[in-house]
Enzyme design. Structure first.
Site, mmCIF file in Angstrom:
data_model
loop_
_atom_site.group_PDB
_atom_site.id
_atom_site.type_symbol
_atom_site.label_atom_id
_atom_site.label_comp_id
_atom_site.label_asym_id
_atom_site.label_seq_id
_atom_site.Cartn_x
_atom_site.Cartn_y
_atom_site.Cartn_z
ATOM 1 N N HIS A 171 -5.421 -18.977 9.104
ATOM 2 C CA HIS A 171 -6.479 -18.142 8.514
ATOM 3 C C HIS A 171 -7.671 -18.085 9.465
ATOM 4 C CE1 HIS A 171 -4.928 -17.597 4.381
ATOM 5 N NE2 HIS A 171 -4.335 -18.776 4.583
ATOM 6 N N GLU A 216 -10.294 -16.341 9.137
ATOM 7 C CA GLU A 216 -11.526 -16.271 8.331
ATOM 8 C C GLU A 216 -11.975 -17.629 7.827
ATOM 9 O OE1 GLU A 216 -8.297 -16.071 5.188
ATOM 10 O OE2 GLU A 216 -8.545 -15.487 7.290
ATOM 11 N N CYS A 222 -1.650 -14.824 7.698
ATOM 12 C CA CYS A 222 -0.886 -15.761 6.872
ATOM 13 C C CYS A 222 0.362 -15.078 6.314
ATOM 14 C CB CYS A 222 -1.778 -16.375 5.785
ATOM 15 S SG CYS A 222 -1.054 -17.865 5.042
#
Length: 208
Positions: free
Chosen positions: A188, A190, A79
């Site tokens: 992202h 994750e 990001c």
């Protein structure tokens, strides 16, 4: 060891947990010496570009980050951590970045329209990737996967060959980069469920 840089801005624990889920040890560290010792380094980021650059400098991370990249060790930006790799950003003024990837960071235009509807800024939610090269980050991932975004600014590289994927949101923007040992995602991983975990795993296995 995988070092996740803690400079006061980033969703650090969720990134660490993602690495743990796919079988890698990752350490969140605010110690520049541990970054220099790491086999792989991750630079997450949320917030404003100017604040992140200031915190990186104040924490003594600029030289270690550049050294790790220069040494050819695998490096992942996430990001805002991707945007910091660029030459400059126009977020709240003009600020210099790490200049690892020549290019600039720009805000999405106002009044973007898609399919007759005005698009909101920030770009938030799930969107597709369109692959541009054979980046090791996307090994084993099917075409046009959906991943999670949350950003108002996007990076524009001077050299299009470093663009690993594009995503459409009012315009086609660079959503991932690959330059040698350096990979980075505007989205992202994750937060991107199975696709994101595979990307994390691919980085953990990346050879340079």
């Amino acid at each position: 060891m995988i070092a996740i840089i803690d400079y006061g801005m980033g969703n650090l624990r969720s990134v660490q947990k993602a690495f743990e889920q796919v079988g890698f040890d990752a350490v969140v560290t605010a110690d520049p010496k541990k970054v220099l010792e790491a086999e792989r380094v991750v630079l997450p980021g949320v917030g404003a570009f100017r604040d992140c650059i200031h915190n990186l400098e104040a924490g003594g991370f600029i030289e270690p980050v550049l050294k790790v990249i220069q040494d050819g060790r695998p490096f992942l930006g996430i990001c805002l951590g991707m945007q910091l790799l660029f030459s400059e950003s126009h977020e709240f003024g003009l600020y210099k970045g790490l200049d690892v990837i020549p290019g600039t960071v720009l805000r999405f235009p106002e009044n973007m329209v898609e399919n007759g509807e005005k698009l909101a800024v920030p770009h938030m939610g799930w969107n597709q990737l369109s692959f541009c090269n054979d980046s090791p980050l996307f090994k084993g991932i099917g075409q046009e996967p959906n991943v999670y975004f949350d950003h108002s600014y996007y990076a524009k590289p001077d050299d299009p060959s470093v663009i690993a994927s594009l995503t459409s949101y009012g315009l086609d923007f660079c959503s991932a980069i690959w330059k040698g040992n350096v990979v980075a995602t505007q989205f992202h991983p994750e937060k991107s469920q199975d696709t994101g975990l595979r990307i994390i795993k691919n980085f953990g296995e990346m050879l340079c």
